[in-house]
Design a protein around this motif. Sequence first.
Motif, PDB file in Angstrom:
ATOM      1  N   GLU A   1       0.725  -1.280  -0.040  1.00  0.00           N
ATOM      2  CA  GLU A   1      -0.098   0.063   0.046  1.00  0.00           C
ATOM      3  C   GLU A   1       0.883   1.130   0.045  1.00  0.00           C
ATOM      4  O   GLU A   1       2.063   1.347   0.357  1.00  0.00           O
ATOM      5  CB  GLU A   1      -0.794   0.004   1.181  1.00  0.00           C
ATOM      6  CG  GLU A   1      -1.838  -1.126   1.076  1.00  0.00           C
ATOM      7  CD  GLU A   1      -2.875  -1.066   2.601  1.00  0.00           C
ATOM      8  OE1 GLU A   1      -2.603  -0.008   3.232  1.00  0.00           O
ATOM      9  OE2 GLU A   1      -3.628  -1.902   2.599  1.00  0.00           O
ATOM     10  N   THR A   2       0.335   2.350  -0.643  1.00  0.00           N
ATOM     11  CA  THR A   2       0.995   3.417  -0.492  1.00  0.00           C
ATOM     12  C   THR A   2       0.495   4.393   0.426  1.00  0.00           C
ATOM     13  O   THR A   2      -0.649   4.327   0.780  1.00  0.00           O
ATOM     14  CB  THR A   2       0.858   4.377  -2.118  1.00  0.00           C
ATOM     15  OG1 THR A   2      -0.678   4.605  -2.176  1.00  0.00           O
ATOM     16  CG2 THR A   2       1.482   3.452  -3.185  1.00  0.00           C
ATOM     17  N   PRO A   3       1.457   5.168   1.092  1.00  0.00           N
ATOM     18  CA  PRO A   3       0.994   6.251   2.227  1.00  0.00           C
ATOM     19  C   PRO A   3      -0.020   7.169   1.532  1.00  0.00           C
ATOM     20  O   PRO A   3       0.013   7.740   0.457  1.00  0.00           O
ATOM     21  CB  PRO A   3       2.373   6.872   2.490  1.00  0.00           C
ATOM     22  CG  PRO A   3       3.144   6.787   1.615  1.00  0.00           C
ATOM     23  CD  PRO A   3       2.755   5.563   0.744  1.00  0.00           C
ATOM     24  N   PHE A   4      -0.936   7.566   2.438  1.00  0.00           N
ATOM     25  CA  PHE A   4      -1.947   8.683   2.070  1.00  0.00           C
ATOM     26  C   PHE A   4      -1.571   9.977   2.369  1.00  0.00           C
ATOM     27  O   PHE A   4      -1.438  10.285   3.644  1.00  0.00           O
ATOM     28  CB  PHE A   4      -3.374   8.462   2.588  1.00  0.00           C
ATOM     29  CG  PHE A   4      -4.565   9.264   2.409  1.00  0.00           C
ATOM     30  CD1 PHE A   4      -4.669   9.816   0.994  1.00  0.00           C
ATOM     31  CD2 PHE A   4      -5.242   9.917   3.442  1.00  0.00           C
ATOM     32  CE1 PHE A   4      -5.596  10.806   0.726  1.00  0.00           C
ATOM     33  CE2 PHE A   4      -6.127  10.666   3.196  1.00  0.00           C
ATOM     34  CZ  PHE A   4      -6.395  11.160   1.783  1.00  0.00           C
ATOM     35  N   ILE A   5      -1.138  10.982   1.598  1.00  0.00           N
ATOM     36  CA  ILE A   5      -0.613  12.113   1.769  1.00  0.00           C
ATOM     37  C   ILE A   5      -1.493  13.137   1.054  1.00  0.00           C
ATOM     38  O   ILE A   5      -1.469  13.173  -0.049  1.00  0.00           O
ATOM     39  CB  ILE A   5       0.678  12.376   1.878  1.00  0.00           C
ATOM     40  CG1 ILE A   5       1.687  11.558   2.534  1.00  0.00           C
ATOM     41  CG2 ILE A   5       1.373  13.937   1.909  1.00  0.00           C
ATOM     42  CD1 ILE A   5       3.070  11.522   2.187  1.00  0.00           C
ATOM     43  N   MET A   6      -2.347  14.073   1.708  1.00  0.00           N
ATOM     44  CA  MET A   6      -3.047  14.997   1.156  1.00  0.00           C
ATOM     45  C   MET A   6      -3.416  16.195   1.658  1.00  0.00           C
ATOM     46  O   MET A   6      -3.896  15.904   3.037  1.00  0.00           O
ATOM     47  CB  MET A   6      -4.439  14.370   0.679  1.00  0.00           C
ATOM     48  CG  MET A   6      -5.465  14.941  -0.327  1.00  0.00           C
ATOM     49  SD  MET A   6      -6.985  14.360  -0.935  1.00  0.00           S
ATOM     50  CE  MET A   6      -7.508  15.361  -1.974  1.00  0.00           C
ATOM     51  N   GLU A   7      -3.290  17.394   1.150  1.00  0.00           N
ATOM     52  CA  GLU A   7      -3.571  18.333   1.765  1.00  0.00           C
ATOM     53  C   GLU A   7      -4.909  18.776   1.979  1.00  0.00           C
ATOM     54  O   GLU A   7      -5.817  18.729   0.983  1.00  0.00           O
ATOM     55  CB  GLU A   7      -2.916  19.674   1.052  1.00  0.00           C
ATOM     56  CG  GLU A   7      -3.181  21.155   1.743  1.00  0.00           C
ATOM     57  CD  GLU A   7      -2.645  22.126   0.835  1.00  0.00           C
ATOM     58  OE1 GLU A   7      -2.885  23.506   1.129  1.00  0.00           O
ATOM     59  OE2 GLU A   7      -2.453  21.989  -0.229  1.00  0.00           O
ATOM     60  N   LEU A   8      -5.423  19.292   3.053  1.00  0.00           N
ATOM     61  CA  LEU A   8      -7.170  19.566   3.314  1.00  0.00           C
ATOM     62  C   LEU A   8      -7.004  21.205   3.218  1.00  0.00           C
ATOM     63  O   LEU A   8      -6.496  21.918   4.030  1.00  0.00           O
ATOM     64  CB  LEU A   8      -7.641  19.321   4.680  1.00  0.00           C
ATOM     65  CG  LEU A   8      -7.453  17.733   4.742  1.00  0.00           C
ATOM     66  CD1 LEU A   8      -8.349  17.233   6.241  1.00  0.00           C
ATOM     67  CD2 LEU A   8      -8.214  16.958   3.805  1.00  0.00           C
ATOM     68  N   PRO A   9      -7.541  21.855   2.209  1.00  0.00           N
ATOM     69  CA  PRO A   9      -7.529  23.172   2.021  1.00  0.00           C
ATOM     70  C   PRO A   9      -8.503  23.644   2.924  1.00  0.00           C
ATOM     71  O   PRO A   9      -9.577  23.027   3.578  1.00  0.00           O
ATOM     72  CB  PRO A   9      -8.100  23.478   0.611  1.00  0.00           C
ATOM     73  CG  PRO A   9      -8.727  22.341   0.162  1.00  0.00           C
ATOM     74  CD  PRO A   9      -8.119  21.023   0.994  1.00  0.00           C
ATOM     75  N   PRO A  10      -8.497  25.086   3.340  1.00  0.00           N
ATOM     76  CA  PRO A  10      -9.570  25.803   4.319  1.00  0.00           C
ATOM     77  C   PRO A  10     -10.983  25.590   3.419  1.00  0.00           C
ATOM     78  O   PRO A  10     -10.992  25.569   2.436  1.00  0.00           O
ATOM     79  CB  PRO A  10      -8.920  27.034   4.325  1.00  0.00           C
ATOM     80  CG  PRO A  10      -8.111  27.310   3.160  1.00  0.00           C
ATOM     81  CD  PRO A  10      -7.690  25.955   2.789  1.00  0.00           C
ATOM     82  N   TYR A  11     -11.846  25.594   4.481  1.00  0.00           N
ATOM     83  CA  TYR A  11     -13.337  25.710   3.938  1.00  0.00           C
ATOM     84  C   TYR A  11     -13.518  27.106   3.213  1.00  0.00           C
ATOM     85  O   TYR A  11     -12.985  28.052   3.854  1.00  0.00           O
ATOM     86  CB  TYR A  11     -14.334  25.451   4.860  1.00  0.00           C
ATOM     87  CG  TYR A  11     -14.458  23.809   5.236  1.00  0.00           C
ATOM     88  CD1 TYR A  11     -15.065  23.137   4.649  1.00  0.00           C
ATOM     89  CD2 TYR A  11     -13.793  23.549   6.242  1.00  0.00           C
ATOM     90  CE1 TYR A  11     -15.257  21.702   4.759  1.00  0.00           C
ATOM     91  CE2 TYR A  11     -13.897  22.468   6.994  1.00  0.00           C
ATOM     92  CZ  TYR A  11     -14.401  21.295   5.941  1.00  0.00           C
ATOM     93  OH  TYR A  11     -14.640  20.183   6.345  1.00  0.00           O
ATOM     94  N   ARG A  12     -14.221  27.136   2.017  1.00  0.00           N
ATOM     95  CA  ARG A  12     -14.391  28.696   1.545  1.00  0.00           C
ATOM     96  C   ARG A  12     -15.834  28.744   1.206  1.00  0.00           C
ATOM     97  O   ARG A  12     -16.640  27.665   0.827  1.00  0.00           O
ATOM     98  CB  ARG A  12     -13.530  28.765   0.333  1.00  0.00           C
ATOM     99  CG  ARG A  12     -12.043  28.727   0.507  1.00  0.00           C
ATOM    100  CD  ARG A  12     -11.360  28.510  -0.762  1.00  0.00           C
ATOM    101  NE  ARG A  12      -9.814  28.542  -0.534  1.00  0.00           N
ATOM    102  CZ  ARG A  12      -9.208  27.274  -0.907  1.00  0.00           C
ATOM    103  NH1 ARG A  12     -10.233  26.475  -1.780  1.00  0.00           N
ATOM    104  NH2 ARG A  12      -8.064  27.076  -0.966  1.00  0.00           N
ATOM    105  N   PHE A  13     -16.350  29.980   1.073  1.00  0.00           N
ATOM    106  CA  PHE A  13     -17.571  30.053   0.515  1.00  0.00           C
ATOM    107  C   PHE A  13     -17.537  30.185  -0.714  1.00  0.00           C
ATOM    108  O   PHE A  13     -16.842  30.955  -1.433  1.00  0.00           O
ATOM    109  CB  PHE A  13     -18.174  31.509   1.172  1.00  0.00           C
ATOM    110  CG  PHE A  13     -18.842  31.518   2.541  1.00  0.00           C
ATOM    111  CD1 PHE A  13     -19.892  31.011   2.819  1.00  0.00           C
ATOM    112  CD2 PHE A  13     -17.992  32.130   3.405  1.00  0.00           C
ATOM    113  CE1 PHE A  13     -20.212  30.712   4.152  1.00  0.00           C
ATOM    114  CE2 PHE A  13     -18.376  32.004   4.838  1.00  0.00           C
ATOM    115  CZ  PHE A  13     -19.450  31.293   5.110  1.00  0.00           C
ATOM    116  N   PRO A  14     -18.223  29.530  -1.677  1.00  0.00           N
ATOM    117  CA  PRO A  14     -17.946  29.380  -3.035  1.00  0.00           C
ATOM    118  C   PRO A  14     -18.578  30.655  -3.791  1.00  0.00           C
ATOM    119  O   PRO A  14     -19.506  31.284  -3.455  1.00  0.00           O
ATOM    120  CB  PRO A  14     -18.915  28.114  -3.574  1.00  0.00           C
ATOM    121  CG  PRO A  14     -19.828  28.035  -2.504  1.00  0.00           C
ATOM    122  CD  PRO A  14     -19.280  28.373  -0.947  1.00  0.00           C
TER     123      PRO A  14
END
Length: 623
Positions: free
Chosen positions: A439-452
């Motif tokens: 398995e490959t490691p899970f690395i992912m940025e969580l961006p801030p929530y924004r009003f669309p």
Amino acid sequence: MTISHITMALAGNPNSGKTTLFNALTGARQYVGNWPGVTVEKKEGKLKFEDKNLILVDLPGTYSLSPYSMEEIIAKNYVINEKPDVVVNIVDASNIERNLFLTMQLLELGRPTVIALNMMDVAKAKGYEIDVTKLSMELGVPVVPIIASKSEGINELISRAITEADVQNQTMPQKMQDFVNKLEEKISGITDPELAEETKTDYTYEYIEGIIKSAVKKPSSHKITTSDKVDSVLTHKYLGLPIFALVMFFTFFFTYDLAGNVLNGMLDEFITGIVAPTAEAGLMAIGAQDWLISLVVDGIIGGVGGVIIFVPNVACLFLMISLMEDTGYMARVAFIMDRAMRGIGLSGKAFIPMVLGLGCSVPAIMSTRTLESQKDRLTTTLITPFVSCSARLPVYTLFAAAFFPGNEKYIVFSLYVLGVVVAILVGLIFKKTIFKADETPFIMELPPYRFPSIKNLALHVWDRVKGYIAKAGTLIFGASVVLWFLLGFNMSGPSEINQSFGASIGKFFAPMLSTAGFGNWQAALSLFTGVIAKEIVISNMAIIYGIGESAGDFASALSGTFSTLSAYAFMVFVLLYTPCIAVIGVVKRETNSYKWTAFSILYQLFVAWLVATIVYQVGSFFI
């Protein structure tokens, strides 16, 4: 010397606001295609600014220019080979340290560059104080603070970019030249390429750290942001998955009950009650032949109209998907699903293509190239088509309304859930058999929530609905004409529909489908033609039965050949069987293998038959 025609490349990390800026600048004046020779999406847009004609090229979002992924190669090669007049590097001011790594690599390439310091409002909310003038001095290029989502600072950004582009024979800024010289000194004598790259990366981050200390003041302690508070609920270990299920259920509730079906009925009444009778009366008034009237009214209007009336439902679905993307919730979905995806040997990041598949499987499969390993990319490519795309939506909408009135949203929601379950089960089988790997490691940025932005949402929805309408006006238009011919002729000429070419094709395949409860030639032919485009399934039935596209018309016409159970089994088959030719084509391009393409076609057909048969046969014991 000045130039009146300027090419401007937009480069930046994923989630830096690059697409928001591109949409704000170009609006609907954009062209979407593919980069030459590859299937990575290419966006170009035009902008008139004062006396300048600008061509904006949206480079693929990437964290670096290291030649490890297709996106990185495309971005680097474009800047080096195509030599845009100016590069606008979009930097997330709230995550500036990580973003500046790409900035340093872009500056190394020596093209005129302007930094768009985006999301200044988010940085301020985090307590960051950025000295823009100092940052500009440290980097040696102009830095313009902007808030792309609110169109703040954009005019100044474009003005500065034009000024940079107008400077002929521009040399690398001295600050950057000093950095490059020091970098070359650091790696001189290192013969191992991997060690050289590691040394360059370490020194680059050391240099960036010095810039941050000089130009950025951060709060002494980590400030709990609104995004952190929301994430404590939405990504909760136990609450995250149920909340996601509720979000998806509301998506279908909105698509049908709140908006879709109201507008759908109005459009249906317009096409069947006004357009078709008017066209028929007009053709009769000019003395048109019966075959021409039949072609226009039954073939073209009946076929294309059978797809067009579902535009409201499709638009509502795309609106909800765009909301999830633009608010930042889509990245959380990958995090939430990581544990479940680990069970089939994939990371949560592999779930993103599956969610994107709710709109269309083509870009969903193309997005698998962001996955780190070849095994992950191939597995995700093979299972993503089980997640129902918007092209299948007309089939569900009509059959659910005809056979399950009042319960449409529950029926359609169950199909989408079934698609995900089947995808995960098949992925598990693959993990145990043909795709055994670490398995490959899970690395992912969580961006801030924004009003669309309402403007961006409108552009996203219109871009996707426009493609749906274009398909109806081209591919489905042509298919409707061909189907009209197949259903009206045989080797002897004009014939009854039961003796037509189309009936013969349907009768050939029908026995194979009898175990699933719909072994009639009409259903078999509709499924056969659906490989061209899934919307054609409904167009074909509208032509075969010579009826309008309302649920009442279909319920009446199909009651003799479908029961409630077989209708549901039919929808299950449509959900799971071989996708359209566009998806087959992108599977071939992404896998670069006829073997895997043929395998995907045949195994998906088998899975569809197997699951539909199980649904019908098991359901027969209870219904």
